[in-house]
Design a protein around this motif. Sequence first.
Motif, PDB file in Angstrom:
ATOM      1  N   GLN A   4      -0.919  -1.555  -1.901  1.00 34.95           N
ATOM      2  CA  GLN A   4      -1.713  -2.754  -1.614  1.00 34.95           C
ATOM      3  C   GLN A   4      -1.389  -3.862  -2.597  1.00 34.95           C
ATOM      4  O   GLN A   4      -1.012  -3.605  -3.745  1.00 34.95           O
ATOM      5  CB  GLN A   4      -3.203  -2.444  -1.723  1.00 34.95           C
ATOM      6  CG  GLN A   4      -3.784  -1.641  -0.612  1.00 34.95           C
ATOM      7  CD  GLN A   4      -5.297  -1.532  -0.760  1.00 34.95           C
ATOM      8  OE1 GLN A   4      -5.855  -1.813  -1.799  1.00 34.95           O
ATOM      9  NE2 GLN A   4      -5.940  -1.122   0.302  1.00 34.95           N
ATOM     10  N   SER A   5      -1.574  -5.078  -2.156  1.00 35.22           N
ATOM     11  CA  SER A   5      -1.411  -6.204  -3.069  1.00 35.22           C
ATOM     12  C   SER A   5      -2.571  -6.222  -4.060  1.00 35.22           C
ATOM     13  O   SER A   5      -3.620  -5.620  -3.819  1.00 35.22           O
ATOM     14  CB  SER A   5      -1.365  -7.521  -2.291  1.00 35.22           C
ATOM     15  OG  SER A   5      -2.642  -7.804  -1.745  1.00 35.22           O
ATOM     16  N   GLN A  12     -11.201  -5.485  -2.350  1.00 34.21           N
ATOM     17  CA  GLN A  12     -11.818  -4.215  -1.962  1.00 34.21           C
ATOM     18  C   GLN A  12     -12.738  -3.702  -3.082  1.00 34.21           C
ATOM     19  O   GLN A  12     -13.822  -3.187  -2.818  1.00 34.21           O
ATOM     20  CB  GLN A  12     -10.747  -3.184  -1.655  1.00 34.21           C
ATOM     21  CG  GLN A  12     -11.292  -1.849  -1.196  1.00 34.21           C
ATOM     22  CD  GLN A  12     -10.187  -0.845  -0.901  1.00 34.21           C
ATOM     23  OE1 GLN A  12      -9.032  -1.055  -1.240  1.00 34.21           O
ATOM     24  NE2 GLN A  12     -10.554   0.251  -0.271  1.00 34.21           N
ATOM     25  N   GLY A  13     -12.311  -3.866  -4.320  1.00 37.81           N
ATOM     26  CA  GLY A  13     -13.144  -3.465  -5.454  1.00 37.81           C
ATOM     27  C   GLY A  13     -14.440  -4.252  -5.525  1.00 37.81           C
ATOM     28  O   GLY A  13     -15.504  -3.699  -5.814  1.00 37.81           O
ATOM     29  N   LEU A  14     -14.362  -5.553  -5.262  1.00 40.94           N
ATOM     30  CA  LEU A  14     -15.580  -6.376  -5.263  1.00 40.94           C
ATOM     31  C   LEU A  14     -16.530  -5.963  -4.146  1.00 40.94           C
ATOM     32  O   LEU A  14     -17.748  -5.911  -4.348  1.00 40.94           O
ATOM     33  CB  LEU A  14     -15.220  -7.858  -5.096  1.00 40.94           C
ATOM     34  CG  LEU A  14     -14.777  -8.594  -6.341  1.00 40.94           C
ATOM     35  CD1 LEU A  14     -14.369 -10.022  -5.997  1.00 40.94           C
ATOM     36  CD2 LEU A  14     -15.878  -8.602  -7.384  1.00 40.94           C
TER      37      LEU A  14
END
Length: 87
Positions: A4-5, A12-14
């Motif tokens: 993933q970029s 995604q983490g946020l």
Amino acid sequence: MQIQSAYASGLQGLQTAQSGLTQATIDVAKPSPSQSTAPTETAKAVDEPDKTSALLSANKSLRQGEASTEVLERESEAIGSIINIKV
């Protein structure tokens, strides 16, 4: 294997941090069984770790959000320096 970029990983983490924080605040806000019924030692013993773990989960989600923000900032800096090099 696809990697993933940094932007996608940070975003995604946020999102994961936000949903974790939402669930943790819901768990903290739930009324304890001792408030709705007569307090007993068993109810207190079972209730306190749940609130504590919910608060720890909220703190963990907060740290995850901070780390994800840092990933997004570093990715933005890297893209900015690549654009400056090519221009």
